[in-house]
Design an enzyme around this catalytic site. Structure first.
Site, PDB file in Angstrom:
ATOM      1  N   GLU A  81       6.519  -4.347  -6.378  1.00  0.00           N
ATOM      2  CA  GLU A  81       5.920  -3.129  -5.846  1.00  0.00           C
ATOM      3  C   GLU A  81       6.987  -2.052  -5.656  1.00  0.00           C
ATOM      4  O   GLU A  81       6.761  -1.046  -4.996  1.00  0.00           O
ATOM      5  CB  GLU A  81       5.163  -3.383  -4.547  1.00  0.00           C
ATOM      6  CG  GLU A  81       5.940  -3.999  -3.419  1.00  0.00           C
ATOM      7  CD  GLU A  81       5.044  -4.274  -2.225  1.00  0.00           C
ATOM      8  OE1 GLU A  81       5.054  -3.451  -1.292  1.00  0.00           O
ATOM      9  OE2 GLU A  81       4.338  -5.298  -2.221  1.00  0.00           O
ATOM     10  N   CYS A 113       2.629  -8.405  -2.714  1.00  0.00           N
ATOM     11  CA  CYS A 113       3.584  -9.517  -2.713  1.00  0.00           C
ATOM     12  C   CYS A 113       3.190 -10.694  -3.601  1.00  0.00           C
ATOM     13  O   CYS A 113       3.918 -11.689  -3.638  1.00  0.00           O
ATOM     14  CB  CYS A 113       3.800 -10.005  -1.288  1.00  0.00           C
ATOM     15  SG  CYS A 113       4.529  -8.758  -0.198  1.00  0.00           S
ATOM     16  N   HIS A 237       3.467 -17.641   1.534  1.00  0.00           N
ATOM     17  CA  HIS A 237       4.092 -16.316   1.541  1.00  0.00           C
ATOM     18  C   HIS A 237       4.729 -16.038   2.894  1.00  0.00           C
ATOM     19  O   HIS A 237       4.163 -16.350   3.941  1.00  0.00           O
ATOM     20  CB  HIS A 237       3.053 -15.250   1.211  1.00  0.00           C
ATOM     21  CG  HIS A 237       3.566 -13.853   1.406  1.00  0.00           C
ATOM     22  ND1 HIS A 237       4.722 -13.399   0.806  1.00  0.00           N
ATOM     23  CD2 HIS A 237       3.097 -12.825   2.167  1.00  0.00           C
ATOM     24  CE1 HIS A 237       4.925 -12.138   1.166  1.00  0.00           C
ATOM     25  NE2 HIS A 237       3.976 -11.770   1.991  1.00  0.00           N
TER      26      HIS A 237
END
Length: 349
Positions: A81, A113, A237
């Site tokens: 990103e 992400c 994550h």
């Protein structure tokens, strides 16, 4: 057809900034922040590093570990990103830098992400269908956080590359299956031309991260007929240290299962590289026959879950490139002023 990981490589810049250094500038309580975020320091790119250079270094480490001809790579996909160009692919830079054949497909991915994990899934499909021999999937970021924003304490820099293939004699790990869960949940965004992202705080936790991580993880275990105790390790994550711990608890995984891959306390959130970095750190210590469960999350929002079985090929390839812990070692700490310079927060003219 069996598809899996032929090699992997990580890259982390050597520079760091401690939580108390940032808090000291903005009047925050460092101890409260560290207890709340479980992030004690984060990586910072050098002044000449960006998502492209980080992706190249991660890919080069993957090639070192894999010991294969880069001309076999038929697809390069880089998830980020913070691509350095709005119109100009990062993946072509990576492909040329590592010596891939021009007879290939390349593209950049964006999904907050989880862009890196999405790249892995696409490479799995291309390799599994026979369209390409090897696919190179990368998650790399020099993530942004506005001055005095909560993200500034966690937004870090780093990247991970996975080489996806199907030759059983080359696989260090088999990807047994994958599953995704996706909705339109606007918890995090950055419009074109804006230097820093915005985030909806009340959407970040339960409606965003936890709903999607647990739904993706449960979906894969239901699909495969597995349960948490069937796995030796788990990776989720890592936007901070608390979220993956809670996700593991909600799903029935133990602290011991997530410990090897939980690198965020001394690294920060590498965004598209976050979950992949946890997988890489786990592969660094996993033994043949171990199973790894992993779920990536991307704001906006979605999750990609994977079940990974480590093979005996891991032993001969593991030490051919730096481990995640080696990349985290011997950091150079920056003052806030130096950090602001490295991150381009100081504007001239």
């Amino acid at each position: 057809m069996t598809v899996g990981i032929v090699s992997y490589g990580a890259y982390i810049p050597k520079y760091r900034i401690k939580t108390e250094e940032i808090a000291g500038v903005w009047g925050g309580d460092a101890e409260i922040l560290k207890a709340g975020l479980k992030v004690y320091e984060k990586s910072v790119p050098d002044v000449d590093e960006d998502a492209a250079t980080i992706a190249v270094e991660a890919a080069r480490n993957a090639l070192k570990r894999g010991k294969f001809d880069p001309q076999r790579i038929g697809a390069v996909y880089t998830g980020s990103e913070s691509h350095p160009y709005a119109v100009k692919p990062t993946s072509t830079i990576v492909a040329e830098a590592v010596g891939a054949t021009p007879d290939m497909t390349a593209a950049d991915f964006e999904f907050a992400c989880k862009a890196g994990s999405a790249a892995v899934q696409v490479c799995m499909g291309l390799v599994g269908s026979g369209m390409v021999d090897l696919g190179l999937a990368i998650g790399a970021d020099v993530s942004q956080g506005a001055p005095n924003d909560a993200l500034e304490y966690t937004a870090a820099a780093g990247g991970v590359a996975f080489v996806i293939g199907k030759e059983k004699s080359e696989l260090i790990a088999v990807i047994e299956d994958t599953y995704s869960f996706t909705t339109d949940t606007p918890d995090f965004w950055r419009r074109e031309g804006q230097p820093y992202p915005g985030h909806g705080g009340r959407f970040t936790g339960d409606p965003g991260y936890f709903k999607h991580v647990t739904s993706g993880a449960k979906g894969l275990m239901k699909k495969m007929g597995t349960k948490p105790s069937d796995y030796d390790y788990a990776v989720f994550h890592q936007p901070n240290g608390k979220f993956p711990e809670r996700a593991a608890q909600l799903l029935g995984f133990t602290p011991e299962q997530i410990k090897p891959g939980l690198v965020v306390p001394k690294l920060g959130n590498t965004y598209s590289g976050s979950c992949l970095m946890g997988i890489a750190a786990t592969l660094d210590i996993a033994k043949p026959g171990d199973r790894i469960f992993a779920t990536a999350y991307g704001s906006g929002a979605g999750s990609d879950a994977f079940s990974i079985l480590v093979t005996d090929k891991i032993e001969e390839k593991r030490k051919l490139a730096p481990s995640v812990q080696q990349l985290l070692a011997d950091p150079i700490y920056l003052s806030y002023g130096k950090y602001a310079h490295h991150k381009g927060k100081i504007k001239f003219g």
